[in-house]
Design a protein around this motif. Structure first.
Motif, PDB file in Angstrom:
ATOM      1  N   LYS A   1      44.394  38.544  27.888  1.00 42.53           N
ATOM      2  CA  LYS A   1      43.299  37.686  28.673  1.00 42.53           C
ATOM      3  C   LYS A   1      42.671  37.612  29.795  1.00 42.53           C
ATOM      4  O   LYS A   1      41.489  37.257  29.649  1.00 42.53           O
ATOM      5  CB  LYS A   1      44.638  36.137  28.849  1.00 42.53           C
ATOM      6  N   CYS A   2      43.125  38.947  30.744  1.00 39.87           N
ATOM      7  CA  CYS A   2      42.105  38.793  31.895  1.00 39.87           C
ATOM      8  C   CYS A   2      40.759  39.432  30.972  1.00 39.87           C
ATOM      9  O   CYS A   2      40.005  39.797  30.240  1.00 39.87           O
ATOM     10  CB  CYS A   2      43.002  40.664  32.795  1.00 39.87           C
ATOM     11  N   VAL A   3      40.003  38.608  31.904  1.00 36.41           N
ATOM     12  CA  VAL A   3      38.550  39.369  31.752  1.00 36.41           C
ATOM     13  C   VAL A   3      37.815  40.288  33.043  1.00 36.41           C
ATOM     14  O   VAL A   3      36.636  39.825  32.539  1.00 36.41           O
ATOM     15  CB  VAL A   3      37.353  38.118  31.625  1.00 36.41           C
ATOM     16  N   GLY A   4      38.483  40.398  33.628  1.00 38.63           N
ATOM     17  CA  GLY A   4      38.472  41.461  35.124  1.00 38.63           C
ATOM     18  C   GLY A   4      37.387  41.071  35.903  1.00 38.63           C
ATOM     19  O   GLY A   4      36.572  40.967  36.567  1.00 38.63           O
ATOM     20  N   GLY A   5      37.685  38.922  35.890  1.00 41.03           N
ATOM     21  CA  GLY A   5      36.998  38.441  37.486  1.00 41.03           C
ATOM     22  C   GLY A   5      36.826  38.570  38.735  1.00 41.03           C
ATOM     23  O   GLY A   5      35.913  38.926  39.442  1.00 41.03           O
ATOM     24  N   GLY A   6      38.891  39.530  38.986  1.00 40.91           N
ATOM     25  CA  GLY A   6      38.814  39.973  40.409  1.00 40.91           C
ATOM     26  C   GLY A   6      39.081  38.988  41.329  1.00 40.91           C
ATOM     27  O   GLY A   6      38.945  39.291  42.175  1.00 40.91           O
ATOM     28  N   GLN A   7      39.286  37.715  41.353  1.00 39.77           N
ATOM     29  CA  GLN A   7      39.312  36.634  41.641  1.00 39.77           C
ATOM     30  C   GLN A   7      40.363  36.628  41.926  1.00 39.77           C
ATOM     31  O   GLN A   7      41.394  36.216  43.332  1.00 39.77           O
ATOM     32  CB  GLN A   7      39.221  34.944  41.138  1.00 39.77           C
ATOM     33  N   CYS A   8      41.602  37.448  41.118  1.00 39.54           N
ATOM     34  CA  CYS A   8      43.289  36.986  42.029  1.00 39.54           C
ATOM     35  C   CYS A   8      42.906  38.648  42.994  1.00 39.54           C
ATOM     36  O   CYS A   8      43.756  37.905  44.174  1.00 39.54           O
ATOM     37  CB  CYS A   8      43.608  38.185  40.606  1.00 39.54           C
ATOM     38  N   VAL A   9      42.231  39.605  42.957  1.00 37.08           N
ATOM     39  CA  VAL A   9      42.253  40.429  43.680  1.00 37.08           C
ATOM     40  C   VAL A   9      41.830  39.950  45.208  1.00 37.08           C
ATOM     41  O   VAL A   9      42.344  40.185  46.782  1.00 37.08           O
ATOM     42  CB  VAL A   9      41.864  41.848  43.555  1.00 37.08           C
ATOM     43  N   ILE A  10      40.931  39.168  45.247  1.00 34.28           N
ATOM     44  CA  ILE A  10      40.466  38.637  46.646  1.00 34.28           C
ATOM     45  C   ILE A  10      41.231  37.553  46.936  1.00 34.28           C
ATOM     46  O   ILE A  10      41.400  37.065  48.120  1.00 34.28           O
ATOM     47  CB  ILE A  10      39.430  37.897  45.912  1.00 34.28           C
ATOM     48  N   ALA A  11      42.129  36.719  46.231  1.00 35.57           N
ATOM     49  CA  ALA A  11      43.224  35.781  46.671  1.00 35.57           C
ATOM     50  C   ALA A  11      43.995  36.552  47.891  1.00 35.57           C
ATOM     51  O   ALA A  11      44.847  35.651  48.273  1.00 35.57           O
ATOM     52  CB  ALA A  11      42.872  34.829  45.437  1.00 35.57           C
ATOM     53  N   ALA A  12      44.900  37.404  46.772  1.00 31.13           N
ATOM     54  CA  ALA A  12      45.563  38.089  46.962  1.00 31.13           C
ATOM     55  C   ALA A  12      46.201  39.842  46.747  1.00 31.13           C
ATOM     56  O   ALA A  12      46.576  40.093  46.203  1.00 31.13           O
ATOM     57  CB  ALA A  12      46.764  37.593  46.394  1.00 31.13           C
ATOM     58  N   GLU A  13      45.398  40.187  47.798  1.00 31.57           N
ATOM     59  CA  GLU A  13      45.612  41.593  47.170  1.00 31.57           C
ATOM     60  C   GLU A  13      46.461  42.408  47.285  1.00 31.57           C
ATOM     61  O   GLU A  13      46.687  43.773  47.240  1.00 31.57           O
ATOM     62  CB  GLU A  13      44.375  42.292  48.375  1.00 31.57           C
ATOM     63  N   GLU A  14      47.495  41.927  48.724  1.00 30.27           N
ATOM     64  CA  GLU A  14      48.894  42.747  48.283  1.00 30.27           C
ATOM     65  C   GLU A  14      49.726  42.397  46.895  1.00 30.27           C
ATOM     66  O   GLU A  14      50.748  43.050  47.008  1.00 30.27           O
ATOM     67  CB  GLU A  14      49.605  41.899  49.551  1.00 30.27           C
ATOM     68  N   VAL A  15      49.003  41.285  46.342  1.00 32.20           N
ATOM     69  CA  VAL A  15      49.901  41.243  45.180  1.00 32.20           C
ATOM     70  C   VAL A  15      48.810  41.500  43.465  1.00 32.20           C
ATOM     71  O   VAL A  15      49.949  42.072  42.655  1.00 32.20           O
ATOM     72  CB  VAL A  15      50.320  39.831  45.104  1.00 32.20           C
ATOM     73  N   PHE A  16      47.829  41.184  43.609  1.00 32.33           N
ATOM     74  CA  PHE A  16      46.921  42.300  42.209  1.00 32.33           C
ATOM     75  C   PHE A  16      45.833  42.998  42.696  1.00 32.33           C
ATOM     76  O   PHE A  16      45.820  43.212  44.086  1.00 32.33           O
ATOM     77  CB  PHE A  16      45.851  40.853  41.788  1.00 32.33           C
ATOM     78  N   GLU A  17      45.724  43.916  41.576  1.00 35.53           N
ATOM     79  CA  GLU A  17      44.642  45.191  41.577  1.00 35.53           C
ATOM     80  C   GLU A  17      44.189  45.293  40.657  1.00 35.53           C
ATOM     81  O   GLU A  17      45.017  44.434  39.989  1.00 35.53           O
ATOM     82  CB  GLU A  17      45.237  46.446  41.985  1.00 35.53           C
ATOM     83  N   GLN A  18      42.835  45.964  40.596  1.00 34.44           N
ATOM     84  CA  GLN A  18      41.796  45.900  39.299  1.00 34.44           C
ATOM     85  C   GLN A  18      42.700  47.441  38.957  1.00 34.44           C
ATOM     86  O   GLN A  18      42.196  48.396  39.589  1.00 34.44           O
ATOM     87  CB  GLN A  18      41.378  45.710  39.128  1.00 34.44           C
ATOM     88  N   ARG A  19      42.586  46.908  37.142  1.00 32.76           N
ATOM     89  CA  ARG A  19      41.855  49.179  37.173  1.00 32.76           C
ATOM     90  C   ARG A  19      40.577  49.213  37.310  1.00 32.76           C
ATOM     91  O   ARG A  19      39.968  48.971  36.554  1.00 32.76           O
ATOM     92  CB  ARG A  19      42.120  48.875  35.293  1.00 32.76           C
ATOM     93  N   ASP A  20      40.816  50.383  37.525  1.00 29.95           N
ATOM     94  CA  ASP A  20      39.188  51.363  38.042  1.00 29.95           C
ATOM     95  C   ASP A  20      37.797  51.467  36.428  1.00 29.95           C
ATOM     96  O   ASP A  20      37.513  51.102  36.660  1.00 29.95           O
ATOM     97  CB  ASP A  20      39.145  52.267  37.979  1.00 29.95           C
ATOM     98  N   GLU A  21      39.682  51.973  35.326  1.00 32.16           N
ATOM     99  CA  GLU A  21      38.451  51.247  34.529  1.00 32.16           C
ATOM    100  C   GLU A  21      37.728  51.205  33.516  1.00 32.16           C
ATOM    101  O   GLU A  21      36.384  50.556  32.920  1.00 32.16           O
ATOM    102  CB  GLU A  21      38.853  52.469  33.178  1.00 32.16           C
ATOM    103  N   ASP A  22      38.086  49.503  32.966  1.00 28.65           N
ATOM    104  CA  ASP A  22      38.198  47.963  33.313  1.00 28.65           C
ATOM    105  C   ASP A  22      37.907  47.390  34.262  1.00 28.65           C
ATOM    106  O   ASP A  22      37.708  46.076  33.150  1.00 28.65           O
ATOM    107  CB  ASP A  22      38.297  48.221  31.774  1.00 28.65           C
ATOM    108  N   GLY A  23      38.412  46.902  35.249  1.00 31.23           N
ATOM    109  CA  GLY A  23      38.697  45.608  36.117  1.00 31.23           C
ATOM    110  C   GLY A  23      39.688  45.056  35.731  1.00 31.23           C
ATOM    111  O   GLY A  23      40.035  43.779  35.799  1.00 31.23           O
ATOM    112  N   ILE A  24      40.745  44.993  34.059  1.00 27.70           N
ATOM    113  CA  ILE A  24      41.555  44.467  34.313  1.00 27.70           C
ATOM    114  C   ILE A  24      42.738  44.296  34.858  1.00 27.70           C
ATOM    115  O   ILE A  24      43.162  45.233  36.028  1.00 27.70           O
ATOM    116  CB  ILE A  24      42.419  44.704  32.729  1.00 27.70           C
ATOM    117  N   VAL A  25      43.182  43.411  35.505  1.00 23.00           N
ATOM    118  CA  VAL A  25      44.525  42.691  36.555  1.00 23.00           C
ATOM    119  C   VAL A  25      45.452  43.911  36.356  1.00 23.00           C
ATOM    120  O   VAL A  25      46.124  44.248  35.333  1.00 23.00           O
ATOM    121  CB  VAL A  25      45.083  41.555  36.521  1.00 23.00           C
TER     122      VAL A  25
END
Length: 66
Positions: A9-33
């Motif tokens: 379902k992830c669209v790679g928006g990155g809001q999760c990383v901004i809110a909680a970078e200790e818990v979430f990251e994004q894949r380099d190739e497509d931004g998926i959580v």
């Protein structure tokens, strides 16, 4: 708290990383959580809940444990 993500379902928006970078990251190739910590410590719970609310695809949710 148990954090669950749906990478499909992830669209790679990155809001999760901004809110909680200790818990979430994004894949380099497509931004998926990428979930770094499925059971974050209590001091991160508010940030995780914010990430859930900010996720544009509703791809993150939590199960609260008693």
């Amino acid at each position: 708290m148990k954090v669950i993500v749906d990478q499909v379902k992830c669209v790679g928006g990155g809001q999760c990383v901004i809110a909680a970078e200790e818990v979430f990251e994004q894949r380099d190739e497509d931004g998926i959580v990428v979930l770094l910590d499925p059971t974050p410590p209590p001091e991160l719970h508010d940030a995780v809940r914010e990430a859930v609310m900010l996720c544009p695809a509703a791809a993150i949710w939590v199960e609260d444990r008693a």
